[in-house]
Motif scaffolding. Structure first.
Motif, PDB file in Angstrom:
ATOM      1  N   ILE A  55       0.948  -0.769   0.146  1.00  0.00           N
ATOM      2  CA  ILE A  55       0.474  -0.135  -0.114  1.00  0.00           C
ATOM      3  C   ILE A  55       1.199   0.987  -0.330  1.00  0.00           C
ATOM      4  N   HIS A  56       2.132   0.898   0.353  1.00  0.00           N
ATOM      5  CA  HIS A  56       2.486   2.083   1.127  1.00  0.00           C
ATOM      6  C   HIS A  56       2.927   2.579  -0.090  1.00  0.00           C
ATOM      7  N   ILE A  57       3.969   1.697  -0.897  1.00  0.00           N
ATOM      8  CA  ILE A  57       4.429   1.962  -2.052  1.00  0.00           C
ATOM      9  C   ILE A  57       4.084   2.261  -3.155  1.00  0.00           C
ATOM     10  N   ARG A  58       2.832   1.955  -3.598  1.00  0.00           N
ATOM     11  CA  ARG A  58       1.419   1.807  -4.576  1.00  0.00           C
ATOM     12  C   ARG A  58       1.785   4.050  -3.972  1.00  0.00           C
ATOM     13  N   LEU A  59       0.719   4.541  -3.134  1.00  0.00           N
ATOM     14  CA  LEU A  59       0.873   5.681  -2.935  1.00  0.00           C
ATOM     15  C   LEU A  59       2.025   6.343  -3.015  1.00  0.00           C
ATOM     16  N   ALA A  60       3.482   5.707  -2.364  1.00  0.00           N
ATOM     17  CA  ALA A  60       4.556   6.618  -3.407  1.00  0.00           C
ATOM     18  C   ALA A  60       4.798   6.917  -4.622  1.00  0.00           C
ATOM     19  N   TRP A  61       4.588   5.693  -5.169  1.00  0.00           N
ATOM     20  CA  TRP A  61       4.271   6.082  -6.556  1.00  0.00           C
ATOM     21  C   TRP A  61       3.947   6.369  -7.067  1.00  0.00           C
ATOM     22  N   GLU A  62       1.876   6.770  -6.791  1.00  0.00           N
ATOM     23  CA  GLU A  62       1.635   8.144  -7.179  1.00  0.00           C
ATOM     24  C   GLU A  62       1.940   9.709  -6.985  1.00  0.00           C
ATOM     25  N   PHE A  63       1.616   9.883  -5.850  1.00  0.00           N
ATOM     26  CA  PHE A  63       2.701  11.021  -5.474  1.00  0.00           C
ATOM     27  C   PHE A  63       4.688  11.276  -5.657  1.00  0.00           C
ATOM     28  N   PHE A  64       5.033  10.168  -6.262  1.00  0.00           N
ATOM     29  CA  PHE A  64       6.301  10.727  -6.836  1.00  0.00           C
ATOM     30  C   PHE A  64       5.581  10.764  -8.408  1.00  0.00           C
ATOM     31  N   SER A  65       4.709  10.236  -9.401  1.00  0.00           N
ATOM     32  CA  SER A  65       4.150   9.706 -10.778  1.00  0.00           C
ATOM     33  C   SER A  65       3.703  11.600 -10.589  1.00  0.00           C
ATOM     34  N   ARG A  66       2.731  12.097  -9.693  1.00  0.00           N
ATOM     35  CA  ARG A  66       2.336  13.533  -9.840  1.00  0.00           C
ATOM     36  C   ARG A  66       2.969  14.446 -10.013  1.00  0.00           C
ATOM     37  N   ILE A  67       3.687  14.279  -8.793  1.00  0.00           N
ATOM     38  CA  ILE A  67       5.444  15.506  -8.620  1.00  0.00           C
ATOM     39  C   ILE A  67       6.442  15.438 -10.146  1.00  0.00           C
ATOM     40  N   PHE A  68       6.854  14.361 -10.590  1.00  0.00           N
ATOM     41  CA  PHE A  68       7.525  14.572 -11.916  1.00  0.00           C
ATOM     42  C   PHE A  68       6.469  14.744 -13.062  1.00  0.00           C
ATOM     43  N   GLY A  69       5.237  14.521 -13.229  1.00  0.00           N
ATOM     44  CA  GLY A  69       4.657  15.142 -13.875  1.00  0.00           C
ATOM     45  C   GLY A  69       4.010  13.465 -15.524  1.00  0.00           C
ATOM     46  N   CYS A  70       4.493  12.437 -14.499  1.00  0.00           N
ATOM     47  CA  CYS A  70       3.971  11.036 -15.195  1.00  0.00           C
ATOM     48  C   CYS A  70       2.987  11.412 -16.022  1.00  0.00           C
ATOM     49  N   HIS A  71       2.237  10.743 -17.068  1.00  0.00           N
ATOM     50  CA  HIS A  71       1.006  10.461 -16.799  1.00  0.00           C
ATOM     51  C   HIS A  71       0.598   8.708 -16.852  1.00  0.00           C
ATOM     52  N   ASN A  72       1.115   8.202 -16.483  1.00  0.00           N
ATOM     53  CA  ASN A  72       1.397   7.263 -15.806  1.00  0.00           C
ATOM     54  C   ASN A  72       0.485   6.250 -15.031  1.00  0.00           C
ATOM     55  N   ALA A  73       0.702   7.423 -13.951  1.00  0.00           N
ATOM     56  CA  ALA A  73       0.137   7.178 -12.708  1.00  0.00           C
ATOM     57  C   ALA A  73      -1.268   6.259 -12.367  1.00  0.00           C
ATOM     58  N   VAL A  74      -1.236   5.602 -12.100  1.00  0.00           N
ATOM     59  CA  VAL A  74      -1.927   4.742 -11.481  1.00  0.00           C
ATOM     60  C   VAL A  74      -4.154   5.908 -11.930  1.00  0.00           C
ATOM     61  N   ALA A  75      -4.620   5.109 -11.913  1.00  0.00           N
ATOM     62  CA  ALA A  75      -5.964   5.866 -11.399  1.00  0.00           C
ATOM     63  C   ALA A  75      -7.059   5.242 -10.221  1.00  0.00           C
ATOM     64  N   SER A  76      -6.919   6.573  -9.478  1.00  0.00           N
ATOM     65  CA  SER A  76      -7.157   6.008  -8.542  1.00  0.00           C
ATOM     66  C   SER A  76      -9.191   5.908  -8.114  1.00  0.00           C
TER      67      SER A  76
END
Length: 76
Positions: A55-76
């Motif tokens: 869960i924490h890895i997924r949340l960290a991935w989403e957080f950093f994806s939004r910061i660095f502008g990746c558009h492949n973030a996991v949809a909530s």
């Protein structure tokens, strides 16, 4: 490795565990209580890691994806 070597290695590891945890000098009932408590704590740590780390890895991935502008973030 043969069966005998594995058996000797496991016996050596158990002996090391007894030396490190001072179980060698405990009475049998104290050893069983200590081992029960120790195994319970290890089981709780493993279960907690299994449940919460993904869960924490997924949340960290989403957080950093939004910061660095990746558009492949996991949809909530």
């Amino acid at each position: 490795m043969g069966f005998r070597q594995v058996k000797e290695y496991l016996a050596w590891l158990y002996f090391q565990y007894q030396i490190i945890s001072c179980c060698e000098v405990m009475e049998p009932w104290e050893q069983s209580m200590f081992n029960t408590i120790f195994l319970t704590i290890v089981a709780m740590v493993v279960y907690t890691a299994y449940v919460f780390i993904p869960i924490h890895i997924r949340l960290a991935w989403e957080f950093f994806s939004r910061i660095f502008g990746c558009h492949n973030a996991v949809a909530s």
